[in-house]
Design an enzyme around this catalytic site. Sequence first.
Site, PDB file in Angstrom:
ATOM      1  N   TYR A 186       0.838  -1.202   0.000  1.00 35.30           N
ATOM      2  CA  TYR A 186       0.000   0.000   0.000  1.00 35.30           C
ATOM      3  C   TYR A 186       0.875   1.255   0.000  1.00 35.30           C
ATOM      4  O   TYR A 186       0.688   2.166  -0.807  1.00 35.30           O
ATOM      5  CB  TYR A 186      -0.930  -0.016   1.220  1.00 35.30           C
ATOM      6  CG  TYR A 186      -1.906   1.133   1.247  1.00 35.30           C
ATOM      7  CD1 TYR A 186      -3.063   1.102   0.471  1.00 35.30           C
ATOM      8  CD2 TYR A 186      -1.662   2.260   2.025  1.00 35.30           C
ATOM      9  CE1 TYR A 186      -3.957   2.162   0.483  1.00 35.30           C
ATOM     10  CE2 TYR A 186      -2.556   3.322   2.039  1.00 35.30           C
ATOM     11  CZ  TYR A 186      -3.704   3.267   1.273  1.00 35.30           C
ATOM     12  OH  TYR A 186      -4.585   4.323   1.274  1.00 35.30           O
ATOM     13  N   LYS A 212       1.247   4.034  -2.959  1.00 37.57           N
ATOM     14  CA  LYS A 212       0.823   5.430  -2.777  1.00 37.57           C
ATOM     15  C   LYS A 212       1.994   6.398  -2.989  1.00 37.57           C
ATOM     16  O   LYS A 212       1.787   7.523  -3.444  1.00 37.57           O
ATOM     17  CB  LYS A 212       0.177   5.616  -1.401  1.00 37.57           C
ATOM     18  CG  LYS A 212      -1.168   4.876  -1.259  1.00 37.57           C
ATOM     19  CD  LYS A 212      -2.185   5.340  -2.299  1.00 37.57           C
ATOM     20  CE  LYS A 212      -3.569   4.742  -2.111  1.00 37.57           C
ATOM     21  NZ  LYS A 212      -4.534   5.179  -3.125  1.00 37.57           N
TER      22      LYS A 212
END
Length: 263
Positions: free
Chosen positions: A161, A165
Amino acid sequence: MRKVNGVNNYNNKVVVITGAGSGMGRAMVGEFLSRGAYVAALDINLDRAIETVKRLDGPPAAFPHQVDVSDERSVQTAVDAIIARWGRIDLLCNNAGVLDGHAPAHEVSLEEWNRVMAVNLTGPFLMSRAVIPQMLKQGKGAIINTSSTSGFSAAGGGSAYTASKHGVIGLTRQMTFEYGARGIRINAICPGATATPMAMPEHTTSNSPDMDLAISKVPARRWCKPEEIARLAAFLGSDDADYVHGSAYVMDGGWLTAARDPF
Ligand code: ADP
């Protein structure tokens, strides 16, 4: 011209939102419709996209459509359908995303890593790639990519994640470099703790002791509302933000000022 209540600075503009079936994407659909836009509400779960539109005073200004942002053909089909319907695309909001299992890196399977990357990073790339030719034809357009505070720091998100990002900010900057001078403004939004199903799965509600402790360490002392992120998107996508290119706009209640991850 569509009759709308309040600010109507998107009158007759065409806005495409991925991840429109939930959370921030759902709030964005409402915000842009209320400002006079025609909104394509895309989600991998078509029923949820339809539900988003049904809850609002949507049709015919809203167009729910299925898309898997990680699938090249699915993306092209959706973008073709929007252009066939409305003839242009003024703003793309790459908002669809998934969270990984929060395991430390050595416990993350390649499958899990690839899944998170495919949706969170390849998705914005594929959607942008499909939409940019139309924006170049128009000589104008804007793209907003949903990153996260995890685009700047290590946090509860997990390696895939967090890497995805960070990647979204890199993609935003690189595409700005490539298209800024050709009329396309591209920016990222970096929300902190936002009250969406992603941040609050069933087992962790905003009322749980863990979450209360986390929020007590955020300077704003509360969760961000998806509607606040939607209003930021409405600003960044509008002509009021004409000089805002390639930014990673943090809206985190001061989260990143904390010395360490509050979770
Ligand atoms: P957020 O905090 O970003 O609002 P949510 O989990 O509430 O997070 O919403 C994310 C949305 O993205 C969901 O509606 C989900 O169905 C959608 N989504 C997840 N994967 C994909 C995908 N591959 N293509 C399109 N939409 C997706």
